[in-house]
Design an enzyme around this catalytic site. Structure first.
Site, PDB file in Angstrom:
ATOM      1  N   GLU A 165      27.929  12.591  86.834  1.00  0.00           N
ATOM      2  CA  GLU A 165      28.429  12.982  88.159  1.00  0.00           C
ATOM      3  C   GLU A 165      27.536  12.577  89.321  1.00  0.00           C
ATOM      4  O   GLU A 165      26.948  13.427  89.999  1.00  0.00           O
ATOM      5  CB  GLU A 165      28.638  14.499  88.204  1.00  0.00           C
ATOM      6  CG  GLU A 165      29.652  15.006  87.208  1.00  0.00           C
ATOM      7  CD  GLU A 165      29.983  16.480  87.421  1.00  0.00           C
ATOM      8  OE1 GLU A 165      29.282  17.156  88.183  1.00  0.00           O
ATOM      9  OE2 GLU A 165      30.971  16.943  86.828  1.00  0.00           O
ATOM     10  N   GLU A 372      33.766  17.087  80.317  1.00  0.00           N
ATOM     11  CA  GLU A 372      33.646  18.488  80.732  1.00  0.00           C
ATOM     12  C   GLU A 372      35.011  18.990  81.175  1.00  0.00           C
ATOM     13  O   GLU A 372      35.813  18.234  81.731  1.00  0.00           O
ATOM     14  CB  GLU A 372      32.670  18.666  81.916  1.00  0.00           C
ATOM     15  CG  GLU A 372      31.220  18.519  81.558  1.00  0.00           C
ATOM     16  CD  GLU A 372      30.275  18.730  82.738  1.00  0.00           C
ATOM     17  OE1 GLU A 372      30.592  19.533  83.630  1.00  0.00           O
ATOM     18  OE2 GLU A 372      29.210  18.075  82.751  1.00  0.00           O
TER      19      GLU A 372
HETATM   20  C1  BG6 Z   1      29.593  19.895  86.539  1.00  0.00           C
HETATM   21  C2  BG6 Z   1      28.230  19.702  85.984  1.00  0.00           C
HETATM   22  O1  BG6 Z   1      29.540  19.558  87.884  1.00  0.00           O
HETATM   23  O2  BG6 Z   1      30.151  21.150  86.565  1.00  0.00           O
HETATM   24  C3  BG6 Z   1      27.679  20.873  85.216  1.00  0.00           C
HETATM   25  O3  BG6 Z   1      28.127  18.525  85.243  1.00  0.00           O
HETATM   26  C4  BG6 Z   1      28.082  22.146  85.921  1.00  0.00           C
HETATM   27  O4  BG6 Z   1      26.309  20.704  85.069  1.00  0.00           O
HETATM   28  C5  BG6 Z   1      29.598  22.246  85.872  1.00  0.00           C
HETATM   29  O5  BG6 Z   1      27.490  23.301  85.433  1.00  0.00           O
HETATM   30  C6  BG6 Z   1      30.178  23.490  86.453  1.00  0.00           C
HETATM   31  O6  BG6 Z   1      29.766  23.644  87.770  1.00  0.00           O
HETATM   32  P1  BG6 Z   1      29.170  25.011  88.265  1.00  0.00           P
HETATM   33  O7  BG6 Z   1      28.763  24.760  89.673  1.00  0.00           O
HETATM   34  O8  BG6 Z   1      30.268  25.989  88.149  1.00  0.00           O
HETATM   35  O9  BG6 Z   1      28.028  25.301  87.351  1.00  0.00           O
END
Ligand code: BG6
Length: 467
Positions: A165, A372
């Site tokens: 990202e 993810e």
């Molecule tokens: C992504 C990242 O942006 O989203 C993760 O790769 C991150 O590292 C995940 O934890 C969720 O985002 P957040 O801000 O809810 O932790």
């Protein structure tokens, strides 16, 4: 019959700073996040990853849980300063040993590792020495680090990705100032982003030169943007948002060039990115093998004559943030019909099918991993059980959305929900939970399986048939 191919990989993901802890253990150097998270006011209630969920010391217990869950693959990142405390030069063998042991433990349980080389924890020494991503020197440094990883782990690991990202660590690091190095300087940010693309290309080149038996990809946020109305102004604003959030980040790694219109706009407004001789060829010759897509939400876009900046909801109190705007370009606005999480992220599974379709349309039928996807929530504990039915619903709907994309012909090869275990959310602390495994911060970080654990176990066992 399942719509998922027989060899589809079911897994889950984490990242080093968010789970490992051991921030100064066994010779590890400091990362930018080790320092940043200790600055007053940077993270939710001053939370940091000094200990995180102590995966560094408990990885065998965690891998046993992964095996019990039935995971076929595990996406994790390597902490660069754990291997190279100064960012370059002397290798910390204890750090190598940790990842080597983790990989062996995974393989022992038939879990395929997917390594992310960079999930935001930069050696602070490189930030101090030359401004980290701001300097071209980072390209050589990253390539040396990547080569070290290939050399030590390439005999056992087939799935690799260079960056996680870029939009987030560059966008928040250099445009909004919410991540290290805490700047609001688009000119530096655009050039830093260019260095990320070059570093990616160099690491891809090295991967091939070293004949590593596997594939190397790039992980991006997948965020479909839709106009809030049919007006030409909103549609144009949406086009620009999609260009910045998606095409700027995907084109250089999947086509080897920038989107022409935006490149001209950036160079006119800020005089960057600056290309050195050889940059264009380097990008063109080193396209990645696959793309990793991180999908959480879509964004609705409107034209913008008034809003500049934004405020993030880091508390989990609905409506506590303020929408992002770049005056004269676009702003992100709330969908009046949308369903939102407590952190104001729109839950929109259809967006995942749509966005995969848009990627295939623009870049062809490249191999895709959903690297993810998940729901951040405060999970209730009822009678000692962690009841995370909303997470099950979220994941089920999104798995179906992936199935729909596969039926439409997309080459999706694997799914890594975020996250395997509850972990540190960078700015939101430990209260924003994503995992199948709960971590009890009041009881020595003891692990406990959630309701979603048994559900996902069945999903994997039936190759996505029983949702
Ligand atoms: C992504 C990242 O942006 O989203 C993760 O790769 C991150 O590292 C995940 O934890 C969720 O985002 P957040 O801000 O809810 O932790």
């Amino acid at each position: 019959m399942s719509v998922f191919p027989k060899d589809f990989l079911w897994g889950a993901a984490t990242a080093s700073y968010q789970v490992e802890g051991g921030f100064d253990a066994d010779g590890k150097g400091l990362s930018n996040w080790d320092l940043f998270s200790h600055l007053p006011g940077t993270t939710y209630q001053g939370t940091n990853g000094d200990v995180a969920v102590d995966h560094y010391h408990r990885f065998r217990e965690d891998v046993a849980l992964m095996a019990e869950l039935g995971m076929q693959t595990y996406r994790f990142s390597i902490s660069w300063p754990r291997l190279l405390p100064q960012g370059r030069g002397e290798v910390n063998e204890a750090g190598i040993q940790f990842y080597s042991d983790l990989i062996d433990e995974l393989l022992k349980h038939n879990i395929k590792p997917m390594i992310t080389l960079y999930h935001w924890d930069l050696p602070q020494a490189l930030q101090d020495a030359f401004g980290g991503w701001e300097s071209r020197e980072i390209v050589d440094a990253f390539d040396e680090y990547a080569r070290l990883c290939y050399q030590r782990f390439g005999d056992r690991v087939e799935l690799w990705s260079t960056f996680n990202e870029t939009i987030v660590f560059i966008g928040m690091g250099y445009f909004t100032g919410a991540h290290p190095p805490k700047l609001t300087d688009p000119k530096k940010g655009i050039q830093a982003c260019h260095h990320v693309f070059l570093a990616n290309a160099r690491a891809v080149k090295s991967f091939r030169e070293m004949k590593i038996n596997g594939q190397i990809g790039f992980v991006n946020v997948l965020q479909p943007n839709d106009p809030i109305s049919d007006s030409p102004e909103d549609r144009r604003a949406c086009e620009i948002a999609e260009g910045i959030f998606t095409h700027w980040l995907y084109d250089p790694v999947l086509k080897g060039e920038y989107p022409a219109e935006l490149l001209a706009m950036a160079q006119q407004a800020f005089g960057v990115p600056h290309f050195a001789p050889g940059d264009e060829t380097l990008l063109k010759d080193n396209i990645v093998d696959f793309v990793g897509l991180n999908y959480y939400k879509r964004e609705m876009v409107a034209h913008n004559d008034d809003v500049e900046g934004y405020a993030i909801n880091t508390s989990g109190q609905k409506g506590s943030g303020r929408e992002l705007g770049f005056k004269g370009l676009f702003k992100l606005v709330r969908n009046p019909k949308g369903v939102y999480t407590d952190w104001d992220w729109e839950v929109y599974p259809q967006g995942l099918t749509d966005a995969i379709g848009r990627i295939v349309k623009r870049y062809g039928n490249i191999p895709i991993y959903i690297t993810e996807n998940g729901l951040g929530a405060k999970d209730p504990i009822v009678g000692g059980e962690v009841r995370d039915q909303p997470r099950i619903d979220y994941l089920r709907d999104h798995i179906q959305a992936i199935g729909a994309a596969i039926e439409q012909g997309a080459d999706v090869r694997g799914y890594y929900p975020w996250s395997f275990i509850d972990l540190l959310s960078w700015l939101n602390g430990y209260q924003k939970q994503y995992g199948f495994v709960y971590v009890d911060h009041d009881n020595n970080l003891a692990r406990k399986k959630k309701q979603s654990f048994g559900w996902y176990q069945r999903v994997i066992a039936t190759n996505g048939e029983q949702l």
